[in-house]
Design a protein around this motif. Sequence first.
Motif, mmCIF file in Angstrom:
data_model
loop_
_atom_site.group_PDB
_atom_site.id
_atom_site.type_symbol
_atom_site.label_atom_id
_atom_site.label_comp_id
_atom_site.label_asym_id
_atom_site.label_seq_id
_atom_site.Cartn_x
_atom_site.Cartn_y
_atom_site.Cartn_z
ATOM 1 N N ASN A 277 0.840 -1.210 0.000
ATOM 2 C CA ASN A 277 0.000 0.000 0.000
ATOM 3 C C ASN A 277 0.869 1.252 0.000
ATOM 4 O O ASN A 277 0.577 2.219 -0.701
ATOM 5 C CB ASN A 277 -0.873 0.040 1.255
ATOM 6 C CG ASN A 277 -2.201 -0.676 1.051
ATOM 7 O OD1 ASN A 277 -2.518 -1.070 -0.063
ATOM 8 N ND2 ASN A 277 -2.959 -0.851 2.117
ATOM 9 N N LYS A 280 2.062 1.800 -3.327
ATOM 10 C CA LYS A 280 0.938 2.137 -4.207
ATOM 11 C C LYS A 280 0.496 3.589 -4.036
ATOM 12 O O LYS A 280 0.187 4.276 -5.002
ATOM 13 C CB LYS A 280 -0.225 1.195 -3.857
ATOM 14 C CG LYS A 280 -1.280 1.079 -4.909
ATOM 15 C CD LYS A 280 -2.059 -0.225 -4.766
ATOM 16 C CE LYS A 280 -3.114 -0.169 -3.694
ATOM 17 N NZ LYS A 280 -4.013 -1.322 -3.705
ATOM 18 N N ASP A 308 5.416 6.114 4.904
ATOM 19 C CA ASP A 308 5.665 6.517 3.510
ATOM 20 C C ASP A 308 5.576 8.027 3.374
ATOM 21 O O ASP A 308 5.123 8.715 4.280
ATOM 22 C CB ASP A 308 4.670 5.815 2.562
ATOM 23 C CG ASP A 308 3.220 6.200 2.822
ATOM 24 O OD1 ASP A 308 2.914 7.411 2.832
ATOM 25 O OD2 ASP A 308 2.380 5.296 3.036
ATOM 26 N N TYR A 326 -13.590 -0.431 2.205
ATOM 27 C CA TYR A 326 -13.507 1.029 2.309
ATOM 28 C C TYR A 326 -12.312 1.554 1.524
ATOM 29 O O TYR A 326 -11.199 1.062 1.658
ATOM 30 C CB TYR A 326 -13.393 1.476 3.773
ATOM 31 C CG TYR A 326 -13.577 2.973 3.903
ATOM 32 C CD1 TYR A 326 -14.845 3.529 3.917
ATOM 33 C CD2 TYR A 326 -12.476 3.824 3.937
ATOM 34 C CE1 TYR A 326 -15.025 4.899 3.973
ATOM 35 C CE2 TYR A 326 -12.644 5.201 4.000
ATOM 36 C CZ TYR A 326 -13.926 5.728 4.017
ATOM 37 O OH TYR A 326 -14.092 7.080 4.070
ATOM 38 N N GLN A 327 -12.570 2.541 0.700
ATOM 39 C CA GLN A 327 -11.476 3.235 0.015
ATOM 40 C C GLN A 327 -11.676 4.727 0.228
ATOM 41 O O GLN A 327 -12.801 5.224 0.151
ATOM 42 C CB GLN A 327 -11.489 2.894 -1.477
ATOM 43 C CG GLN A 327 -11.138 1.421 -1.707
ATOM 44 C CD GLN A 327 -11.086 1.051 -3.169
ATOM 45 O OE1 GLN A 327 -12.058 1.241 -3.880
ATOM 46 N NE2 GLN A 327 -9.968 0.520 -3.602
ATOM 47 N N VAL A 328 -10.567 5.416 0.492
ATOM 48 C CA VAL A 328 -10.655 6.848 0.798
ATOM 49 C C VAL A 328 -11.173 7.600 -0.427
ATOM 50 O O VAL A 328 -10.844 7.256 -1.559
ATOM 51 C CB VAL A 328 -9.250 7.365 1.208
ATOM 52 C CG1 VAL A 328 -9.253 8.869 1.403
ATOM 53 C CG2 VAL A 328 -8.796 6.649 2.474
ATOM 54 N N HIS A 333 -6.713 8.361 -4.603
ATOM 55 C CA HIS A 333 -6.910 7.066 -3.971
ATOM 56 C C HIS A 333 -7.593 6.092 -4.911
ATOM 57 O O HIS A 333 -7.261 4.930 -4.949
ATOM 58 C CB HIS A 333 -7.760 7.227 -2.700
ATOM 59 C CG HIS A 333 -6.993 7.836 -1.580
ATOM 60 N ND1 HIS A 333 -6.269 7.084 -0.707
ATOM 61 C CD2 HIS A 333 -6.818 9.111 -1.216
ATOM 62 C CE1 HIS A 333 -5.688 7.885 0.176
ATOM 63 N NE2 HIS A 333 -6.010 9.116 -0.112
ATOM 64 N N THR A 339 -9.342 -3.300 -3.911
ATOM 65 C CA THR A 339 -10.695 -3.731 -3.551
ATOM 66 C C THR A 339 -11.134 -3.168 -2.207
ATOM 67 O O THR A 339 -12.281 -3.284 -1.826
ATOM 68 C CB THR A 339 -10.747 -5.265 -3.438
ATOM 69 O OG1 THR A 339 -9.705 -5.660 -2.545
ATOM 70 C CG2 THR A 339 -10.564 -5.932 -4.769
ATOM 71 N N GLY A 340 -10.187 -2.603 -1.479
ATOM 72 C CA GLY A 340 -10.523 -2.108 -0.146
ATOM 73 C C GLY A 340 -10.610 -3.219 0.884
ATOM 74 O O GLY A 340 -11.197 -3.039 1.955
ATOM 75 N N LEU A 343 -6.602 -3.809 4.064
ATOM 76 C CA LEU A 343 -6.383 -3.378 5.448
ATOM 77 C C LEU A 343 -7.310 -4.091 6.433
ATOM 78 O O LEU A 343 -6.942 -4.307 7.586
ATOM 79 C CB LEU A 343 -6.539 -1.862 5.574
ATOM 80 C CG LEU A 343 -5.357 -1.052 5.006
ATOM 81 C CD1 LEU A 343 -5.637 0.436 5.111
ATOM 82 C CD2 LEU A 343 -4.055 -1.380 5.733
HETATM 83 P P1 ADP Z 1 -6.983 -1.275 -1.379
HETATM 84 O O1 ADP Z 1 -5.550 -0.851 -1.298
HETATM 85 O O2 ADP Z 1 -7.195 -2.568 -2.049
HETATM 86 O O3 ADP Z 1 -7.880 -0.192 -1.894
HETATM 87 P P2 ADP Z 1 -6.840 -1.391 1.505
HETATM 88 O O4 ADP Z 1 -7.799 -1.969 2.462
HETATM 89 O O5 ADP Z 1 -5.459 -1.913 1.499
HETATM 90 O O6 ADP Z 1 -7.510 -1.553 0.094
HETATM 91 O O7 ADP Z 1 -6.796 0.150 1.753
HETATM 92 C C1 ADP Z 1 -7.996 0.881 1.910
HETATM 93 C C2 ADP Z 1 -7.814 2.310 1.511
HETATM 94 O O8 ADP Z 1 -6.970 2.968 2.451
HETATM 95 C C3 ADP Z 1 -7.109 2.487 0.189
HETATM 96 O O9 ADP Z 1 -8.014 2.405 -0.893
HETATM 97 C C4 ADP Z 1 -6.510 3.872 0.322
HETATM 98 O O10 ADP Z 1 -7.518 4.837 0.046
HETATM 99 C C5 ADP Z 1 -6.189 3.962 1.811
HETATM 100 N N1 ADP Z 1 -4.751 3.665 2.080
HETATM 101 C C6 ADP Z 1 -4.235 2.494 2.501
HETATM 102 N N2 ADP Z 1 -2.901 2.594 2.688
HETATM 103 C C7 ADP Z 1 -2.569 3.849 2.389
HETATM 104 C C8 ADP Z 1 -1.331 4.606 2.389
HETATM 105 N N3 ADP Z 1 -0.174 4.057 2.737
HETATM 106 N N4 ADP Z 1 -1.385 5.908 2.007
HETATM 107 C C9 ADP Z 1 -2.558 6.482 1.665
HETATM 108 N N5 ADP Z 1 -3.754 5.844 1.649
HETATM 109 C C10 ADP Z 1 -3.759 4.549 1.994
#
Ligand code: ADP
Length: 512
Positions: A277, A280, A308, A326-328, A333, A339-340, A343
Amino acid sequence: MENRILVVDDEKETRELLSRALTRLSRFRVELAEDGEEALRRIEQENFDLVLTDLKIPKKNGLQLVAEIAKSKPEVLTVLMTDHETMDSALEAMKQGASDCLTKPLNVEEMIVRLQRVLEERQRFVRLKELAAQLERANQEFKRLDQMKSEFISVASHELRTPLATIKNIVQLILKGRTGEINEVQADFLSMAEKNTDRLTSILNNLLDLSRIEYGKIDIKSEELDLRGIIEFILSSLKPQAEEKSIQLYMELPKELPLIYGDRGKIEQILTNLIGNAIKFTPEGGEVSVLSKPFYADGNMVAISVRDSGIGIPEDQLERVFEKFYQVDGSLHRSTSGTGLGLAITKGLVEANDGTIWAESQVGKGSTFTFTLPVSKGEKRDLRFRHILDKAFQRAQGNLTSLTLFLIDVVDEGSQSKDALIGLLEKKLIECVYRKADTVVRREKDKILAVLCDTDVMGAQVIRERIEQEVQEHFVKGRETPPVIKVGAATYPEEALSKRELFRKAKGQLRG
Ligand code: ADP
């Protein structure tokens, strides 16, 4: 609806007066009884909403009548009539369960208003009880559907993985030219098909992991581990991904990093998710570091952070990123594939390893995800106990029965008396249980672990009280200071739906 009232009074005149007033002025159906025994007989045989009784009646006084009705027919309301000299009885009647008391001489209008009020209150109460029962039924149904959903996801993803693997194999065979020559365009299309199969497989794996976590079926094989080696391994496997975006990877670990106790594969998965992540969500040329330090706030733990210099997460969404799917918000993002679920799985895996996870972030500056893992105490955890717990848990799930996990810690004791006390407590625990054959009581150095089948929350409470009583008795037998013990217990399914949850709840009580 008409309410049925039984008027109990030995004076014929009063009975008839009340009957007339109640029927004429309000929609009550009135029946009459002249003494306590007749009243009880009729209440037993017929349905009444309310009994209006005089205090002085033959063959049982009004107070006794109120008390008996409260015991045998609590759904029937009672109202006592007293005169000024017998006001004390009014108080007593309320204690015994009467809904109201009226003082003679009676003002008929006031009496009707007060009777209506208690009847309405009861109706509200009955409605509330019905609603609570409906809510409970809906909740049970919801739990059942949720379980079905988890099972469905688990079975479906499992079944879909096999054909996908076959598709991938076939695509690879064609790509390698094993089935004859292919041109460049065909190769491009097949590569796209291969990438998408990989993506689908990873989504299915995520769904499967999540359903295992939610369903409490995650398999944890803990051992003593050196984190440094694991972090180095994951960083090197993610290096190509970082290099594609010219992101620098760093590792900052203290020289003396204690060994931890956890499941290697799951910890690798946690680190892969978090570092993946971080890469990414960090723009080209950024930095990702893995840091670690001892963390003493929550027992003896090690904290590992993935920091990061990426796009960051708004403050109000920091907690929500751990929710599934959940995705921000925001184009940065959303533009990255995902897929959210990552985490949510990561959080489940950290908790399955007895740790916690949280995030800190500043939009535009970067994020830090930190998780903790327990430091190894050099002990070999009892694998047999885990195995027995697994079996008992499966049985409880299958048979819809209860199961309680007990953890008992003896603190502050000299080693000799500690041994004696643990022996005593162990014996007591076995004495208390109902199905001895299904019970496992494990004794470790200074603690007891026990799985008690068919023991629900109330049973667990009784056992807890008996253990505490045993400790008191132990103390009374010629000691100066009482021994300090801590008892943690959690019951499936009332308090916890998974083994992990059982351990977490029980351990939480030990700490508290
Ligand atoms: P995915 O990466 O598959 O979307 P995750 O559950 O890993 O799902 O993450 C959920 C959301 O949290 C991401 O879509 C992103 O919006 C936010 N996120 C996770 N890790 C980071 C990070 N290191 N920096 C910024 N946003 C993050």
